[in-house]
Design an enzyme around this catalytic site. Structure first.
Site, PDB file in Angstrom:
ATOM      1  N   HIS A  75     -13.910 -19.356  75.456  1.00  0.00           N
ATOM      2  CA  HIS A  75     -13.932 -20.735  75.810  1.00  0.00           C
ATOM      3  C   HIS A  75     -12.878 -21.031  76.483  1.00  0.00           C
ATOM      4  O   HIS A  75     -11.613 -21.690  75.984  1.00  0.00           O
ATOM      5  CB  HIS A  75     -13.669 -21.346  74.078  1.00  0.00           C
ATOM      6  CG  HIS A  75     -14.934 -21.298  73.498  1.00  0.00           C
ATOM      7  ND1 HIS A  75     -16.110 -22.374  73.584  1.00  0.00           N
ATOM      8  CD2 HIS A  75     -15.128 -20.561  72.366  1.00  0.00           C
ATOM      9  CE1 HIS A  75     -16.945 -22.020  72.689  1.00  0.00           C
ATOM     10  NE2 HIS A  75     -16.423 -20.884  72.066  1.00  0.00           N
ATOM     11  N   GLU A 101     -12.395 -24.056  77.822  1.00  0.00           N
ATOM     12  CA  GLU A 101     -12.139 -25.352  77.607  1.00  0.00           C
ATOM     13  C   GLU A 101     -11.007 -25.568  76.171  1.00  0.00           C
ATOM     14  O   GLU A 101     -10.638 -26.830  76.198  1.00  0.00           O
ATOM     15  CB  GLU A 101     -13.464 -26.349  77.478  1.00  0.00           C
ATOM     16  CG  GLU A 101     -13.948 -26.228  75.620  1.00  0.00           C
ATOM     17  CD  GLU A 101     -14.645 -24.858  75.510  1.00  0.00           C
ATOM     18  OE1 GLU A 101     -14.697 -24.199  76.640  1.00  0.00           O
ATOM     19  OE2 GLU A 101     -15.431 -24.657  74.635  1.00  0.00           O
ATOM     20  N   CYS A 117     -20.248 -19.750  75.777  1.00  0.00           N
ATOM     21  CA  CYS A 117     -20.594 -19.477  74.415  1.00  0.00           C
ATOM     22  C   CYS A 117     -21.989 -19.635  74.113  1.00  0.00           C
ATOM     23  O   CYS A 117     -22.926 -18.936  74.671  1.00  0.00           O
ATOM     24  CB  CYS A 117     -19.485 -20.061  73.429  1.00  0.00           C
ATOM     25  SG  CYS A 117     -19.559 -19.316  71.675  1.00  0.00           S
TER      26      CYS A 117
END
Lengths: 130, 234
Positions: free
Chosen positions: B203, B205, B86
């Site tokens: 993302h 994560e 990002c």
């Protein structure tokens, strides 16, 4: 001395901000609005007497940080009149390339004649239509 | 092996990345403050999501000049693994470690939603736990994820196989409808020529735990761990 930098999205880059603003203007009834592009206007006060140095440094500032060459173009003028604090520093034409024949109304410059086309003597680009 | 997670003022996904890393076998976390040029011997640098320096001027424009980024550049030049997610992707582009730029989403909206990505490079340190053409489901959360590059750069990226992830539908078809932000060629992630610097807008994560709605992102972290461990052993 003051540097006036304009950073604009390149013509080949889509400018969704410009498109949105255009739609806004049209919905206000300005049907003649054909295209809008939104950029940035940056003023930098420089503590130097050398116009040549100012030009060289502002060029570097633009290349290193102020503009991203992948997506943006920049242009600038160096205004040698120097002290541009407060009202006296009214942002003059942020689009110097638009030429001296273009009258640009400056809402801050209340003390000046509103639509004069004089070329500012201290404006290096010599196209300071204000 | 050790992940170094860079923290700029305004970074917000650093702890999310750290939480994932802490659960990985054989991986440790080191948080790297942006003013600290010492990478402390980490094996993989993560530039996490967020709004470094408030996204002032342009996303990633100021972060690129922080002391840590000079070290990250040298680390990448030595072949070290660098992974920008990002805002991290935006910083990598601004730094010139990856080509192109990320501009305002087409449609001006901040898009925060789940997307599907088709993986086109399953041979990278970050992706070797994936299969080529595997579709993964990962969230995005950005206002400036619209990948732009001039036609020559785009064609170089394509010819050299540097596009790693594209926005697709759930079957892996790369369609205009599946493009959330107007990115050229539906690009969601690219890698440098050498294959050690990956930038991606989605993302991973945030989808590394089934309790958070998905765990496809975990595969990328596990890939990076295995690659780093292998590199350490060789």
């Amino acid at each position: 001395m003051i540097a006036k930098v304009v950073v604009m999205p390149k013509a080949v880059v889509n400018d969704p901000q410009g498109v949105t603003v255009k739609q806004g203007l049209r919905s206000l009834g300005f049907d003649e609005v054909d295209e809008v592009r939104v950029g940035k206007y940056i003023e930098i006060r420089l503590d130097t007497d050398s116009e040549a140095e100012a030009v060289e440094h502002v060029e570097q500032m633009c290349r290193k940080l102020l503009a991203n060459h992948v997506i943006e173009d920049f242009r600038y003028t160096i205004d040698a009149r120097g002290n541009t604090r407060g009202r006296q520093a009214s942002p003059t034409d942020p689009l110097p390339q638009s030429g001296a024949g273009t009258a640009v109304r400056d809402s801050l410059g209340a003390g000046d004649p509103p639509l004069s086309n004089d070329v500012s003597p201290g404006n290096r680009a010599g196209s300071g239509s204000r | 092996m050790k992940f170094g997670i860079v923290v700029f003022p305004g970074t917000w996904s650093d702890r999310d990345c750290g939480l994932v890393v802490e659960q990985l076998e054989g991986a440790e976390v080191e948080y790297l403050w942006h003013k600290d040029a010492d990478l402390r011997g980490v094996d993989c640098v993560i530039l996490p999501g967020g709004f470094s320096y408030g996204d002032y001027l342009r996303t990633g424009a100021i972060a690129r000049f922080s002391p840590v980024m000079e070290s990250v550049g040298e680390f990448a030049a030595r072949g070290g693994l660098v992974w920008g997610i990002c805002n991290g992707f935006q910083i990598l582009c601004e730094s010139g470690l990856l080509p192109g730029a990320l501009i305002r989403n087409a449609g001006m909206e901040f898009r925060c939603e789940w997307v599907h990505l088709v993986c086109e490079r399953a041979d990278l340190p970050f992706t070797h736990y994936l299969q080529e053409h595997q579709v993964i489901r990962v969230p995005i959360s950005h206002g400036e994820g619209n990948f732009f590059a001039d036609p020559a750069t785009l064609s170089r990226l394509e010819q050299r196989g540097q596009v790693v992830f594209r926005y697709s539908d759930e079957r892996g078809y790369v369609l205009l409808d599946a493009n959330p932000n107007g990115s050229a060629h539906n690009i969601a992630g690219i890698v440098n020529e050498r294959g050690n610097v990956l930038g991606m807008m989605p993302h991973p994560e945030r989808c590394a735990d089934p309790q958070l709605g998905g765990s496809d992102g975990l595969l990328l972290f596990q890939s990076a761990v295995a690659a780093a461990v292998e590199a350490l052993a060789s």
